[in-house]
Scaffold this motif. Structure first.
Motif, short mmCIF file in Angstrom:
data_model
loop_
_atom_site.label_atom_id
_atom_site.label_comp_id
_atom_site.label_asym_id
_atom_site.label_seq_id
_atom_site.Cartn_x
_atom_site.Cartn_y
_atom_site.Cartn_z
N THR A 174 114.93 -64.42 -28.92
CA THR A 174 114.57 -64.45 -27.55
C THR A 174 113.37 -63.47 -27.23
O THR A 174 112.89 -63.35 -26.14
CB THR A 174 115.88 -64.12 -26.68
OG1 THR A 174 116.38 -62.70 -27.02
CG2 THR A 174 116.97 -65.16 -27.05
N SER A 204 111.92 -70.27 -27.84
CA SER A 204 112.86 -69.57 -27.49
C SER A 204 112.54 -68.25 -27.05
O SER A 204 113.30 -67.50 -26.28
CB SER A 204 113.76 -69.39 -28.72
OG SER A 204 112.98 -68.89 -30.04
N ARG A 206 111.26 -65.30 -24.86
CA ARG A 206 111.03 -65.04 -23.49
C ARG A 206 110.01 -63.57 -23.35
O ARG A 206 109.18 -63.65 -22.27
CB ARG A 206 112.25 -65.11 -22.69
CG ARG A 206 113.04 -66.03 -22.79
CD ARG A 206 114.25 -65.98 -21.77
NE ARG A 206 115.11 -65.08 -21.93
CZ ARG A 206 116.35 -64.82 -22.72
NH1 ARG A 206 116.67 -66.07 -23.47
NH2 ARG A 206 117.12 -64.09 -22.95
N LYS A 207 110.29 -62.72 -24.12
CA LYS A 207 109.53 -61.72 -23.93
C LYS A 207 108.95 -60.93 -25.17
O LYS A 207 109.40 -61.51 -26.32
CB LYS A 207 110.39 -60.56 -23.40
CG LYS A 207 110.76 -60.70 -21.91
CD LYS A 207 109.72 -60.17 -21.04
CE LYS A 207 109.89 -60.31 -19.78
NZ LYS A 207 109.00 -59.73 -18.83
N ARG A 224 105.34 -62.41 -20.04
CA ARG A 224 105.85 -62.42 -21.26
C ARG A 224 105.62 -60.98 -22.13
O ARG A 224 106.58 -60.62 -22.30
CB ARG A 224 105.26 -63.49 -22.08
CG ARG A 224 105.99 -63.77 -23.47
CD ARG A 224 105.20 -64.56 -24.53
NE ARG A 224 104.16 -63.93 -25.06
CZ ARG A 224 103.35 -64.35 -25.98
NH1 ARG A 224 103.37 -65.61 -26.36
NH2 ARG A 224 102.25 -63.66 -26.40
#
Length: 642
Positions: A174, A204, A206-207, A224
């Motif tokens: 993630t 998948s 996100r950051k 992001r």
């Protein structure tokens, strides 16, 4: 014999103590490991020590226990070792200042990074991938993941965007942690740009947290990507450690698979912790004031277990090096040892052989007086390299530990214990207490006695044993446990000598059957490497119409040893003479190809799969070579073979 509560077997100091501990570990493993695990900080003690069904590939250690590994790496040391050096960072550039962090300072930085991860949505059980240079923030970020119960998966910062994407997608990560760029010798590499390319196919994630290292401008994707230094500016330097179950995953580490798809090897919290600490203390015979330097990148399991977790669990001072052994010159390793008074040095045979090819003055210019123990890891070290390392680095006074283990074993399995058990050239040595190796015939029956060789397998579970392959437990079972039910199958061949010492003779698929005579590739390579013209070699089998299999040798010559085509027959004849002298005529190479380099992974392992296909003339389907240290060397080898 020591009792189950005796500390004797937890820290082995004598040969007699080794034999007593070994006997106890094999015949009373639960009592043995309960005593070894006792000193750690546990939120809740275990209900059972070990439950294992090797045939099914199912093993549980310290079931019912609750803990956090970072409390054992950091918090428990603060009262007595808060001001002790925990981490020394030596940068790539000799003109840059090194960094030293005490246990208290490292604890604060780990908590800060953990808070940044929490603020960016990371939750317990999430997978975080790291693609970073060897800078302090890599160690700190790994520990920060463990602090909050996230599963870390470090990807060596040299893999291609495709290789990154494969791993990120398999892990369903993630968040990714990276940097703007990295230094590697004279090169600077735009790390963030590679990550950006990889993440184009990784939904998948996100950051992305970006650590500023080189001060390069990079493309930041809005919503992001975040800069770490900005995120960390206002966060607290304290962060509670998440309570973890003993068998909660700690990390995933991807290794090459025979199918081409990377295998995500999973290690869990409690067993790995106990194994890392136990093997670190005993193999290296660590003392309170030691400075330990493992040259491995944290992208590989050696960096995980010994540079980071093992050293910190033991309360030691660990050194982290950003650079390479030959920059700015071939004396860099030895300069760093003298500069930081390194007392335990752990490196790879690949590095040793590369430095052997350089002028000896690069070593003799430094005293190396601080060294107390030297070690080798990654592959069996050949005799010539062993003697050079022992004589010129260890000065004949430092125990040399030639350690055998695998990503899947979590830590060292067979090795001398420094200064305690025998250290013999070209032999890994005796198994550590808790490790029950056996030699198997092809039909799975055990081979008893000494002066024997066979397939190396492990008969009893140990705390660091692989638990699964991420997302595909059946793959783990089929690879490691199904070939010989009731055993962990290492995939290696080994020989047990007259004294019971183990010698690793190469992968089972690297055993060459010449007219009914079996030779390990490592054995032939060791012989070839004795030749004064040779720096390094790799040997593979190829189909031979008379012998069944012939021996194809790829040779890197010393500088000046082969100046042109006219020299090649002389050099090749000399190599054959050496092999005949060392092993016998039956082991003489059928084909010799002189090359300038070998196809190696970035951890230094030779990709013999590629060399076998070249030897067999099957070069149309070599698979992905982009993750090799130098992909161009493959084309050169193909052309040379023609």
């Amino acid at each position: 014999m020591p009792t189950a509560t005796s500390p004797q077997h937890a820290r082995i100091r004598t040969l007699e103590g080794y034999h007593e501990a070994y006997h106890l570990s094999i015949h009373h493993p639960n009592e043995f490991w309960a005593a070894v695990a006792e000193p750690f900080t546990w939120r809740r003690k275990w209900d059972t020590v070990m439950e294992s069904d090797m045939a099914a590939g199912e093993t549980t250690w310290f079931a019912g226990a609750r803990l956090n590994i970072t409390e054992n790496c950091l918090d428990r040391h603060l009262p007595a070792r808060g001001n002790k050096l925990a981490l020394i960072y030596e940068p790539n550039d000799t003109k840059e200042r090194h960094l030293r962090l005490t246990y208290r300072e490292l604890h604060q930085r780990v908590c800060q990074f953990a808070n940044v991860l929490l603020n960016n949505g990371v939750e317990k059980g999430d997978v975080v991938c790291l693609y970073m240079p060897m800078i302090p923030e890599l160690s700190i970020a790994v520990l920060a993941c463990a602090r909050i119960g996230a599963v870390h998966s470090v990807i060596f910062a040299g893999f291609s965007a495709t290789a990154i994407a494969d791993r990120v997608n398999d892990a369903q990560a993630t968040l990714v942690i990276t940097s703007d760029g990295l230094n590697r010798g004279a090169k600077q590499i735009p790390v963030k740009r590679v990550v950006d390319e990889a993440l184009e196919t990784c939904p998948s994630v996100r950051k992305v947290v970006v650590v500023e290292h080189l001060g390069w401008p990079v493309q930041m994707e809005e919503e992001r990507d975040v800069w770490y230094h900005e995120e960390a500016a206002d966060v607290a330097k304290t962060c509670p450690a998440e309570e973890m179950k003993a068998e909660d995953p700690l990390f995933i580490l991807y290794t090459s698979g025979s199918t081409g798809k990377p295998k995500g090897v999973v290690h869990t919290t409690a067993g790995y912790m106990v194994w890392a600490d136990y093997t670190f203390r005993n193999v290296f015979q660590v003392e309170e004031n030691d400075v330990f330097w493992c040259t491995a990148d944290i992208g590989w399991v050696t960096g995980h277990t010994y540079l980071l977790y093992g050293a910190l669990l033991a309360g030691s001072t660990t050194l982290m090096f950003e650079g390479i052994p030959t920059y700015p010159d071939a004396g860099r390793f030895w300069e760093v040892i003298d500069k930081h008074s390194v007392s335990i040095f752990y490196t790879a045979p690949t590095a040793i052989r590369a430095l052997m090819a350089e002028p000896l003055d690069n070593v003799l210019s430094y005293s190396l007086d601080s060294l107390r123990v030297i070690g080798s890891v990654g592959e069996p070290i050949n005799e010539e390299a062993w003697h050079w390392y022992n004589e010129h680095v260890g000065k004949g006074r430092c125990p040399l530990v030639d350690t055998w283990w695998q990503t899947e074993t979590g830590g060292i399995m067979i090795s001398a214990l420094a200064g305690i058990t025998p250290s013999v050239p070209a032999r890994a040595g005796l198994p550590l207490p808790g490790v029950w190796p056996v030699l198997l015939r092809q039909d799975g029956t055990e081979i008893e006695g000494n002066n024997e060789e066979g397939y190396l397998a492990i008969k009893q579970a140990w705390p660091g044993i692989i638990r699964t392959t991420w997302g595909d437990h059946n793959r783990a079972v089929q690879t490691y446990f199904a070939p010989y039910p009731g055993y962990y199958f290492t995939g290696d061949g080994a020989r047990r000598d007259e004294n019971g010492l183990y010698r690793i003779i190469g992968r089972v698929d690297d055993v060459i059957n010449v007219s009914g005579h079996r030779f390990g590739t490592a054995e032939i390579e060791n012989a070839i490497n004795q030749n004064p013209n040779v720096v390094e070699s790799a040997v593979v089998a190829y189909p031979h119409e008379v012998k069944g299999q012939g021996i194809y040798a790829y040779i890197i010559c010393r500088e000046g040893a082969c100046k042109g085509e006219a020299d090649k027959p002389r050099v090749e004849a000399s190599i054959i003479e050496t092999v005949v002298a060392e092993i016998g005529k039956i082991a003489r190479p059928d084909k010799i190809q002189l090359v300038t380099g070998l196809p190696k992974t970035r951890s230094g392992k030779i990709m013999r799969r590629i060399l076998r296909k070249v030897a067999e003339g099957e070069t149309s389907n070599l698979g992905d070579v982009s993750t090799l240290l130098d992909p161009a060397v493959v084309d050169e080898i193909i052309q040379g073979a023609k």
